[in-house]
Write a protein that holds these residues in place. Structure first.
Motif, PDB file in Angstrom:
ATOM      1  N   CYS A   3       0.817  -1.209   0.000  1.00  0.00           N
ATOM      2  CA  CYS A   3       0.000   0.000   0.000  1.00  0.00           C
ATOM      3  C   CYS A   3       0.854   1.265   0.000  1.00  0.00           C
ATOM      4  CB  CYS A   3      -0.942  -0.004   1.206  1.00  0.00           C
ATOM      5  SG  CYS A   3      -2.314  -1.170   1.022  1.00  0.00           S
ATOM      6  N   ALA A   4       1.998   1.248   0.639  1.00  0.00           N
ATOM      7  CA  ALA A   4       2.854   2.438   0.668  1.00  0.00           C
ATOM      8  C   ALA A   4       3.237   2.860  -0.748  1.00  0.00           C
ATOM      9  CB  ALA A   4       4.099   2.186   1.510  1.00  0.00           C
ATOM     10  N   GLN A   5       3.471   1.899  -1.617  1.00  0.00           N
ATOM     11  CA  GLN A   5       3.824   2.221  -2.999  1.00  0.00           C
ATOM     12  C   GLN A   5       2.625   2.810  -3.741  1.00  0.00           C
ATOM     13  OE1 GLN A   5       5.261  -1.803  -3.481  1.00  0.00           O
ATOM     14  NE2 GLN A   5       7.258  -0.993  -4.108  1.00  0.00           N
ATOM     15  N   PHE A   6       1.437   2.280  -3.484  1.00  0.00           N
ATOM     16  CA  PHE A   6       0.237   2.836  -4.108  1.00  0.00           C
ATOM     17  C   PHE A   6      -0.020   4.247  -3.582  1.00  0.00           C
ATOM     18  CE2 PHE A   6      -0.751  -1.631  -5.036  1.00  0.00           C
ATOM     19  CZ  PHE A   6      -1.115  -1.516  -6.369  1.00  0.00           C
ATOM     20  N   ARG A   7       0.206   4.462  -2.288  1.00  0.00           N
ATOM     21  CA  ARG A   7      -0.034   5.780  -1.715  1.00  0.00           C
ATOM     22  C   ARG A   7       0.944   6.815  -2.262  1.00  0.00           C
ATOM     23  NH1 ARG A   7      -1.643   3.888   4.449  1.00  0.00           N
ATOM     24  NH2 ARG A   7      -3.425   2.645   3.755  1.00  0.00           N
ATOM     25  N   THR A   8       2.157   6.404  -2.525  1.00  0.00           N
ATOM     26  CA  THR A   8       3.121   7.311  -3.156  1.00  0.00           C
ATOM     27  C   THR A   8       2.622   7.703  -4.543  1.00  0.00           C
ATOM     28  OG1 THR A   8       4.975   6.402  -1.906  1.00  0.00           O
ATOM     29  CG2 THR A   8       5.508   7.526  -3.981  1.00  0.00           C
ATOM     30  N   ALA A   9       2.132   6.725  -5.277  1.00  0.00           N
ATOM     31  CA  ALA A   9       1.601   7.003  -6.621  1.00  0.00           C
ATOM     32  C   ALA A   9       0.347   7.871  -6.544  1.00  0.00           C
ATOM     33  CB  ALA A   9       1.309   5.691  -7.342  1.00  0.00           C
ATOM     34  N   HIS A  29      -6.868  -0.731  -7.187  1.00  0.00           N
ATOM     35  CA  HIS A  29      -6.388  -0.921  -5.820  1.00  0.00           C
ATOM     36  C   HIS A  29      -7.239  -0.118  -4.837  1.00  0.00           C
ATOM     37  CE1 HIS A  29      -3.701  -1.772  -2.509  1.00  0.00           C
ATOM     38  NE2 HIS A  29      -3.796  -0.479  -2.190  1.00  0.00           N
ATOM     39  N   VAL A  30      -7.507   1.145  -5.155  1.00  0.00           N
ATOM     40  CA  VAL A  30      -8.297   1.996  -4.258  1.00  0.00           C
ATOM     41  C   VAL A  30      -9.710   1.417  -4.093  1.00  0.00           C
ATOM     42  CG1 VAL A  30      -9.337   4.289  -4.017  1.00  0.00           C
ATOM     43  CG2 VAL A  30      -6.950   4.071  -4.672  1.00  0.00           C
ATOM     44  N   ALA A  31     -10.257   0.859  -5.153  1.00  0.00           N
ATOM     45  CA  ALA A  31     -11.592   0.264  -5.073  1.00  0.00           C
ATOM     46  C   ALA A  31     -11.619  -0.936  -4.123  1.00  0.00           C
ATOM     47  CB  ALA A  31     -12.066  -0.154  -6.469  1.00  0.00           C
ATOM     48  N   ARG A  32     -10.517  -1.662  -4.044  1.00  0.00           N
ATOM     49  CA  ARG A  32     -10.459  -2.868  -3.205  1.00  0.00           C
ATOM     50  C   ARG A  32      -9.928  -2.612  -1.802  1.00  0.00           C
ATOM     51  NH1 ARG A  32      -7.790  -5.456  -7.918  1.00  0.00           N
ATOM     52  NH2 ARG A  32      -5.922  -5.022  -6.736  1.00  0.00           N
ATOM     53  N   ALA A  34      -9.737  -0.523   1.534  1.00  0.00           N
ATOM     54  CA  ALA A  34     -10.382   0.494   2.373  1.00  0.00           C
ATOM     55  C   ALA A  34      -9.347   1.432   2.994  1.00  0.00           C
ATOM     56  CB  ALA A  34     -11.218  -0.174   3.461  1.00  0.00           C
ATOM     57  N   GLY A  35      -8.187   0.914   3.357  1.00  0.00           N
ATOM     58  CA  GLY A  35      -7.145   1.744   3.958  1.00  0.00           C
ATOM     59  C   GLY A  35      -6.639   2.806   2.997  1.00  0.00           C
ATOM     60  N   CYS A  36      -6.413   2.440   1.757  1.00  0.00           N
ATOM     61  CA  CYS A  36      -5.943   3.404   0.760  1.00  0.00           C
ATOM     62  C   CYS A  36      -7.055   4.368   0.360  1.00  0.00           C
ATOM     63  CB  CYS A  36      -5.361   2.693  -0.456  1.00  0.00           C
ATOM     64  SG  CYS A  36      -3.706   2.007  -0.118  1.00  0.00           S
ATOM     65  N   ARG A  37      -8.308   3.896   0.353  1.00  0.00           N
ATOM     66  CA  ARG A  37      -9.421   4.799   0.080  1.00  0.00           C
ATOM     67  C   ARG A  37      -9.495   5.883   1.146  1.00  0.00           C
ATOM     68  NH1 ARG A  37     -12.267   0.484  -1.226  1.00  0.00           N
ATOM     69  NH2 ARG A  37     -13.328   0.342   0.764  1.00  0.00           N
ATOM     70  N   ALA A  38      -9.374   5.484   2.414  1.00  0.00           N
ATOM     71  CA  ALA A  38      -9.414   6.448   3.514  1.00  0.00           C
ATOM     72  C   ALA A  38      -8.211   7.389   3.440  1.00  0.00           C
ATOM     73  CB  ALA A  38      -9.444   5.715   4.850  1.00  0.00           C
ATOM     74  N   TRP A  39      -7.036   6.840   3.131  1.00  0.00           N
ATOM     75  CA  TRP A  39      -5.833   7.667   2.997  1.00  0.00           C
ATOM     76  C   TRP A  39      -6.024   8.709   1.906  1.00  0.00           C
ATOM     77  CZ3 TRP A  39      -2.580   9.082  -0.811  1.00  0.00           C
ATOM     78  CH2 TRP A  39      -1.381   9.696  -0.433  1.00  0.00           C
ATOM     79  N   LEU A  40      -6.554   8.287   0.757  1.00  0.00           N
ATOM     80  CA  LEU A  40      -6.756   9.188  -0.367  1.00  0.00           C
ATOM     81  C   LEU A  40      -7.750  10.290  -0.001  1.00  0.00           C
ATOM     82  CD1 LEU A  40      -6.134   9.888  -3.307  1.00  0.00           C
ATOM     83  CD2 LEU A  40      -7.935   8.275  -3.979  1.00  0.00           C
ATOM     84  N   PRO A  81      -0.991  11.171   6.524  1.00  0.00           N
ATOM     85  CA  PRO A  81      -1.967  10.399   5.772  1.00  0.00           C
ATOM     86  C   PRO A  81      -1.664   8.912   5.700  1.00  0.00           C
ATOM     87  CG  PRO A  81      -1.427  12.396   4.589  1.00  0.00           C
ATOM     88  CD  PRO A  81      -0.497  12.312   5.776  1.00  0.00           C
ATOM     89  N   ASP A  82      -0.402   8.504   5.815  1.00  0.00           N
ATOM     90  CA  ASP A  82      -0.094   7.083   5.686  1.00  0.00           C
ATOM     91  C   ASP A  82       0.078   6.382   7.025  1.00  0.00           C
ATOM     92  OD1 ASP A  82       3.451   7.260   4.883  1.00  0.00           O
ATOM     93  OD2 ASP A  82       2.257   8.353   6.306  1.00  0.00           O
ATOM     94  N   GLY A  83      -0.268   7.016   8.127  1.00  0.00           N
ATOM     95  CA  GLY A  83      -0.235   6.335   9.420  1.00  0.00           C
ATOM     96  C   GLY A  83       0.503   7.128  10.458  1.00  0.00           C
ATOM     97  N   PRO A  84       0.702   6.524  11.617  1.00  0.00           N
ATOM     98  CA  PRO A  84       1.328   7.231  12.722  1.00  0.00           C
ATOM     99  C   PRO A  84       2.785   7.563  12.453  1.00  0.00           C
ATOM    100  CG  PRO A  84       0.950   4.929  13.288  1.00  0.00           C
ATOM    101  CD  PRO A  84       0.350   5.156  11.932  1.00  0.00           C
ATOM    102  N   GLU A  85       3.224   8.615  13.094  1.00  0.00           N
ATOM    103  CA  GLU A  85       4.635   9.008  13.009  1.00  0.00           C
ATOM    104  C   GLU A  85       5.486   7.960  13.718  1.00  0.00           C
ATOM    105  OE1 GLU A  85       6.070  11.756  11.580  1.00  0.00           O
ATOM    106  OE2 GLU A  85       4.105  12.213  10.725  1.00  0.00           O
ATOM    107  N   PRO A  86       6.707   7.736  13.263  1.00  0.00           N
ATOM    108  CA  PRO A  86       7.592   6.807  13.971  1.00  0.00           C
ATOM    109  C   PRO A  86       7.928   7.355  15.348  1.00  0.00           C
ATOM    110  CG  PRO A  86       8.650   7.700  11.998  1.00  0.00           C
ATOM    111  CD  PRO A  86       7.289   8.279  12.065  1.00  0.00           C
TER     112      PRO A  86
END
Length: 89
Positions: A3-9, A29-32, A34-40, A81-86
């Motif tokens: 998903c990280a690669q899709f989110r970069t794209a 990918h976004v259609a399938r 839910a995490g990437c849909r919410a991120w987007l 957008p891609d999750g918690p900070e380290p």
């Protein structure tokens, strides 16, 4: 592909930059996923807030207003957008 690669794209797509992936693959990918849909959705909202803040015109307080807005209305408790900070070390 992770998903990280899709989110970069997807981020590149939002910015009008080359994504490195076919648009149909991103859309599937976004259609399938839910995490990437919410991120987007969150990334799109953030982009809109940044553009709206920039449209107010440049000022010394622009950055402070933007950061204040992100802190109070941000992405769910200060998460990127891609999750918690380290964790800090």
């Amino acid at each position: 592909m992770r998903c990280a690669q899709f989110r970069t794209a997807l981020s590149a797509r939002l910015d009008g930059e080359p994504t490195g992936l076919p648009g149909s693959r991103l859309d599937r990918h976004v259609a399938r996923c839910a995490g990437c849909r919410a991120w987007l959705e969150r990334a799109g909202q953030l982009r809109g807030r940044v553009r709206a803040s920039a449209a107010d015109g440049p000022s010394e307080e622009w950055s402070a207003r933007l950061l204040n807005g992100l802190g109070t209305q941000g992405l769910g408790g200060g998460q990127a957008p891609d999750g918690p900070e380290p964790a800090e070390r």
